[in-house]
Structure formats: structure tokens, C-alpha cells
Design a protein around this motif. Structure first.
Motif, PDB file in Angstrom:
ATOM      1  N   CYS A  93     -39.254  43.827   5.326  1.00 27.17           N
ATOM      2  CA  CYS A  93     -37.983  43.138   5.257  1.00 27.17           C
ATOM      3  C   CYS A  93     -38.015  41.625   6.014  1.00 27.17           C
ATOM      4  O   CYS A  93     -37.440  40.849   5.600  1.00 27.17           O
ATOM      5  CB  CYS A  93     -36.690  44.026   5.977  1.00 27.17           C
ATOM      6  N   LEU A  94     -38.562  41.861   7.291  1.00 25.14           N
ATOM      7  CA  LEU A  94     -38.670  40.545   7.974  1.00 25.14           C
ATOM      8  C   LEU A  94     -39.634  39.587   7.166  1.00 25.14           C
ATOM      9  O   LEU A  94     -39.231  38.392   7.284  1.00 25.14           O
ATOM     10  CB  LEU A  94     -39.224  40.933   9.530  1.00 25.14           C
ATOM     11  N   THR A  95     -40.628  39.996   6.645  1.00 25.97           N
ATOM     12  CA  THR A  95     -41.601  39.119   6.128  1.00 25.97           C
ATOM     13  C   THR A  95     -41.005  38.356   4.910  1.00 25.97           C
ATOM     14  O   THR A  95     -41.080  37.417   4.704  1.00 25.97           O
ATOM     15  CB  THR A  95     -42.834  39.855   5.663  1.00 25.97           C
ATOM     16  N   SER A  97     -37.602  37.778   4.492  1.00 26.45           N
ATOM     17  CA  SER A  97     -36.723  37.079   4.949  1.00 26.45           C
ATOM     18  C   SER A  97     -37.509  35.751   5.667  1.00 26.45           C
ATOM     19  O   SER A  97     -36.684  34.675   5.250  1.00 26.45           O
ATOM     20  CB  SER A  97     -35.868  37.696   6.098  1.00 26.45           C
ATOM     21  N   LEU A  98     -38.394  35.849   6.222  1.00 26.69           N
ATOM     22  CA  LEU A  98     -39.016  34.592   6.833  1.00 26.69           C
ATOM     23  C   LEU A  98     -39.849  33.954   5.766  1.00 26.69           C
ATOM     24  O   LEU A  98     -39.754  32.567   6.044  1.00 26.69           O
ATOM     25  CB  LEU A  98     -40.248  35.163   7.863  1.00 26.69           C
ATOM     26  N   PHE A 104     -31.677  40.058   4.874  1.00 25.94           N
ATOM     27  CA  PHE A 104     -31.806  41.525   5.196  1.00 25.94           C
ATOM     28  C   PHE A 104     -30.769  42.477   4.238  1.00 25.94           C
ATOM     29  O   PHE A 104     -29.653  42.208   3.902  1.00 25.94           O
ATOM     30  CB  PHE A 104     -31.382  41.870   6.692  1.00 25.94           C
ATOM     31  N   TYR A 109     -28.609  45.090   8.481  1.00 22.08           N
ATOM     32  CA  TYR A 109     -27.738  44.083   9.046  1.00 22.08           C
ATOM     33  C   TYR A 109     -26.488  44.750   9.993  1.00 22.08           C
ATOM     34  O   TYR A 109     -26.483  44.226  11.202  1.00 22.08           O
ATOM     35  CB  TYR A 109     -27.475  43.014   8.164  1.00 22.08           C
ATOM     36  N   ALA A 126     -38.278  33.434  16.410  1.00 19.74           N
ATOM     37  CA  ALA A 126     -38.739  34.411  15.206  1.00 19.74           C
ATOM     38  C   ALA A 126     -39.839  34.646  15.032  1.00 19.74           C
ATOM     39  O   ALA A 126     -40.246  35.963  14.875  1.00 19.74           O
ATOM     40  CB  ALA A 126     -38.139  33.904  14.016  1.00 19.74           C
ATOM     41  N   PHE A 130     -41.728  38.659  14.926  1.00 22.05           N
ATOM     42  CA  PHE A 130     -42.696  39.052  14.012  1.00 22.05           C
ATOM     43  C   PHE A 130     -43.864  39.539  14.374  1.00 22.05           C
ATOM     44  O   PHE A 130     -44.267  40.590  14.177  1.00 22.05           O
ATOM     45  CB  PHE A 130     -42.775  37.731  13.204  1.00 22.05           C
ATOM     46  N   LEU A 178     -36.606  44.236  15.914  1.00 26.76           N
ATOM     47  CA  LEU A 178     -35.610  43.529  14.702  1.00 26.76           C
ATOM     48  C   LEU A 178     -34.494  42.917  15.276  1.00 26.76           C
ATOM     49  O   LEU A 178     -34.071  42.000  15.009  1.00 26.76           O
ATOM     50  CB  LEU A 178     -35.522  44.398  13.679  1.00 26.76           C
ATOM     51  N   VAL A 181     -34.565  39.280  16.721  1.00 27.86           N
ATOM     52  CA  VAL A 181     -34.921  38.223  15.746  1.00 27.86           C
ATOM     53  C   VAL A 181     -33.353  37.351  15.621  1.00 27.86           C
ATOM     54  O   VAL A 181     -32.206  37.805  15.475  1.00 27.86           O
ATOM     55  CB  VAL A 181     -35.074  38.736  14.360  1.00 27.86           C
ATOM     56  N   VAL A 188     -32.949  35.184   8.416  1.00 25.24           N
ATOM     57  CA  VAL A 188     -33.653  34.818   9.799  1.00 25.24           C
ATOM     58  C   VAL A 188     -33.536  33.298  10.122  1.00 25.24           C
ATOM     59  O   VAL A 188     -33.581  32.486   9.055  1.00 25.24           O
ATOM     60  CB  VAL A 188     -34.863  35.224   9.648  1.00 25.24           C
TER      61      VAL A 188
END
Length: 318
Positions: A93-95, A97-98, A104, A109, A126, A130, A178, A181, A188
């Protein structure tokens, strides 16, 4: 890269409250174990809750109610299966978004806002979060590999409460990372719009510490495993013996010390100033110190020739 101490220390979010509570619980447990014998009434149930594996008394010496709560220690692998899947999902999810600008999931969220709260374009980098989430996932993947292919489990047990806590623990760790972040709505927030332009010296130092600590922990687990094998690599028994080599020359439980160092490496990666993560580190310190103390006492009681210069957890100190 520093955050004002006032707001950072003042806000006690639900996540911080949880980590503070579990750290306090293990500090109290450790303090009780350090008291002189006979200072407090003995509690069989309490001792059963804080001990696992080799530090638990033989089954015949424990009440039936305690034996009924036993879970095989080899179930440790379940913790890492959960962590690899859950923290792998969070990392995905973070990847997304980044690098792809994907938001998210709304439920995630909302969960972060409830527990965090989520930083709104906060001062945290951020890239720090990560990297730490990558470290958590890699650590869990390595530990899962060790549980399957390196460790040789006996019939040792853990308490069902310890098992349930272990399952929840790695879910909570991922959520904690998370929640650090910086966010702009469900997206993000990347200062400068280029993630890798955020690279700082402490990211490199944290990565080096993580690799160094992980390598030593793996080596210690291999040493423990080899104690139960012959020269051909065949498992011949599940008895406990005195380990030698690497950090075992200084402490009885270097694998626990390496675990602490791994979490400190993540605090370094956060830039030293992340108060929430330092609460996690404090919990890990007291948890691992308690387990190391009990393990140290086990070795000393079982082996007359146990090296007298070895400490339990911290070289030359404790």
C-alpha cells in the motif's frame, strides 16, 4: 531533522498508550525478577506467563491449569507468517502511494487516524517510514526462514497468552510504522516530490546497523541449531548445551541483544527523534531483558562450568 519536543512528547495517542503500557508491564515483570528471592509471595500463574521454552519448569512440576494453556514453541513461525503477509500488504500500500500516487484504502486510513493520529504533512520523512517498513518485513521474512530451515525445536512450550500477543504484536508494529508516514488526505505527502532526495546520513547508518544486527542474530541462531546436530549436520538430540562463539562469548542471549539492536537501527533510520518508535524500542528492551535474565539463570543452574564472565543481556553490564 528535528521535531519540536513539546507536541511530540505531549500527545499520548492510542498507539503510544499501548506501547507505554506493555513497556511498563515488562519493566514491572523484570523488576520483580530482580528482587531478592522470598521478597514477594510466589505466583505460579505469573511465572508461567513470563516464561517460555527452556525457562519453564518441567510439565510434572506445573499445575494442570498451566499445562492446559500450553502451545508448542514451534508455533513461533505463525508470528512471522502473519507479519510477512500483513506487513507485506502495508508495504505494498505504501509503495503504491509513494510511486504511483494511489490513495490508501479508506478503512486503513481510518484505522491510522484512530490509532495515530495520522500526520498531516508532518515533519517526518516519508523515506524513513518506507525504509523501516522494509526492515520490518525483511526481518520477519528472515525469522520465518530460520523457524522453518534453521531452528530445531524441542517439545518446549509457550503460554497461549504469549502466543496471542505474538500474533497481535507484528500487526501493531506495522501499523505503528505506517502511522508515522506524513499524509495529505489519503495520499502520502512527499516533501520535494522526490522520495530519494530525502536520503540522509541516518538512513545509511540505520541500514548498516540493521544489516549488522541481523547478520549476528542469524549467526547466533545457527550456533544454537548446530548444538543439536552432529558434524554431518544430522539432528541427534534436542538437549540444551553451552553455546560458544560470536556474541555468546559476552552474553547468554545474544539473539535477544541483536533483536534490540535491530529495533534501535530502525529508530536511527527514523532520524533518532521519533518518540513513538522509541516507545517500541523501550518495550523491546524490557521484554528481551526479561527473557535474557531467565535464560541466563537457566544456564547457570544447569551447567556448573558455565562461563562466569558472561552477562545475561548487555555485555559487561547486565
Amino acid at each position: 531533522m528535528a521535531v519540536g519536543a513539546g507536541p511530540e512528547l505531549g500527545a499520548l495517542s492510542p498507539l503510544r498508550a499501548v506501547w507505554l503500557a506493555v513497556a511498563a508491564a515488562f519493566l514491572l515483570s523484570l523488576a520483580l525478577q530482580l528482587l531478592p528471592p522470598g521478597s514477594l509471595p510466589s505466583s505460579v500463574l505469573f511465572q508461567d506467563l513470563i516464561r517460555y521454552g527452556k525457562t519453564k519448569p518441567e510439565a510434572s512440576l506445573r499445575p494442570a491449569v498451566c499445562r492446559g494453556c500450553d502451545v508448542p514453541k514451534r508455533y513461533f513461525s505463525h508470528f512471522y507468517v502473519i507479519s510477512v503477509l500483513w506487513n507485506g500488504f502495508l508495504l505494498w500500500c505504501l509503495t503504491q502511494s509513494l510511486f504511483l500516487g494511489a490513495p490508501f484504502p479508506s478503512w486503513l486510513y481510518t484505522l491510522l487516524r484512530i490509532l495515530g493520529p495520522v500526520q498531516f504533512q508532518g515533519d517526518e520523512l516519508a523515506l524513513s517510514a518506507f525504509l523501516v517498513l522494509v526492515f520490518v518485513w525483511l526481518h520477519s521474512l528472515r525469522r520465518l526462514f530460520e523457524c522453518i530451515y534453521v531452528s530445531i525445536f524441542s517439545n518446549a512450550v509457550i503460554h497461549i497468552v504469549q502466543y496471542c500477543f505474538g500474533l497481535v504484536y507484528y500487526i501493531l508494529v506495522g501499523i505503528t510504522v505506517l502511522s508515522q508516514v506524513p499524509m495529505d488526505g489519503r495520499h502520502v505527502y512527499v516533501r520535494g516530490k522526490n522520495l530519494f532526495m530525502q536520503a540522509r546520513w541516518f538512513h545509511i547508518l540505520g541500514m548498516m546497523m540493521f544489516i549488522w544486527s541481523s547478520a549476528h542474530q542469524y549467526k547466533c541462531h545457527v550456533i544454537l541449531s548446530n548444538l543439536r546436530k552432529n558434524k554431518a549436520g544430522v539432528v541427534i538430540h534436542c538437549k540444551h548445551q553451552i553455546p560458544f562463539g560470536d556474541w555468546f562469548e559476552y552474553v547468554s542471549s545474544p539473539n535477544y541483544l541483536a533483536e534490540l539492536m535491530i529495533y534501535i537501527s530502525m529508530a536511527v533510520t527514523f532520524g533518532f527523534h521519533n518518540f513513538t518508535w522509541w516507545l517500541v524500542v523501550i518495550y523491546v528492551f524490557f521484554c528481551q531483558a526479561l527473557a535474557a535474565l531467565l535464560s541466563h539463570r537457566f544456564y547457570k543452574s544447569k551447567f556448573v562450568s558455565y562461563p562466569k564472565h558472561r552477562k545475561a543481556f548487555l555485555p559487561f553490564l547486565f
